[in-house]
Motif scaffolding. Structure first.
Motif, PDB file in Angstrom:
ATOM      1  N   ALA A  79       4.374   8.963  -4.372  1.00  0.00           N
ATOM      2  CA  ALA A  79       4.207  10.027  -5.373  1.00  0.00           C
ATOM      3  C   ALA A  79       5.398  10.079  -6.290  1.00  0.00           C
ATOM      4  N   GLY A 118       2.304   1.683  -3.400  1.00  0.00           N
ATOM      5  CA  GLY A 118       1.268   2.096  -4.336  1.00  0.00           C
ATOM      6  C   GLY A 118       0.897   3.555  -4.209  1.00  0.00           C
ATOM      7  N   GLU A 119       1.054   4.098  -3.001  1.00  0.00           N
ATOM      8  CA  GLU A 119       0.709   5.492  -2.749  1.00  0.00           C
ATOM      9  C   GLU A 119       1.879   6.443  -2.967  1.00  0.00           C
ATOM     10  N   THR A 169       0.833  -1.199   0.000  1.00  0.00           N
ATOM     11  CA  THR A 169       0.000   0.000   0.000  1.00  0.00           C
ATOM     12  C   THR A 169       0.865   1.244   0.000  1.00  0.00           C
ATOM     13  N   GLN A 170       1.913   1.261   0.856  1.00  0.00           N
ATOM     14  CA  GLN A 170       2.833   2.401   0.880  1.00  0.00           C
ATOM     15  C   GLN A 170       3.458   2.627  -0.491  1.00  0.00           C
TER      16      GLN A 170
END
Length: 113
Positions: A113, A110-111, A107-108
């Motif tokens: 930037a 995927g998020e 998740t980290q």
């Protein structure tokens, strides 16, 4: 979740110039600070020498991995290392923060930037 600290470090010229007695005195001072960190729940997982034969190996010579119960203990560890004079003798890169599991890390990533 626990917090973790990984250090990568190499000796500076000041360390290389230090006598055996000077090095031993420094090690003694570091060792005397360990009980206070242990009382905060700081746990050494391992120390070692970086295996330069591994793919994408870090350029630093040594590593350390620590586990801390929380952010406060992690901050005490990082601050204690700095206050010991460690950075006068070793070029250090710190990577520390709250641990997560595989799904949490995906998740980290995927998020990012």
């Amino acid at each position: 979740m626990p917090h973790y600290q990984t250090e990568l470090y190499s000796a500076k010229p000041a360390w290389l110039a230090l006598s055996r007695q000077g090095r031993q005195q420094f090690f003694t001072a570091i060792g005397s600070a360990m009980p206070a960190l242990s009382a905060l729940g700081v746990e050494l997982i391992t120390f070692g020498k970086v295996d330069q034969s591994k793919l994408h190996a870090a350029s630093q010579t040594f590593f350390a991995v620590w586990r801390c119960p929380d952010a406060t203990a992690l901050e005490a560890l990082v601050s204690g290392i700095a206050q010991s004079g460690w950075h006068e003798y070793f070029d250090t890169i710190n990577a520390g923060g709250k641990g997560t599991d595989f799904a949490g890390h995906l998740t980290q990533l995927g998020e990012a930037a």
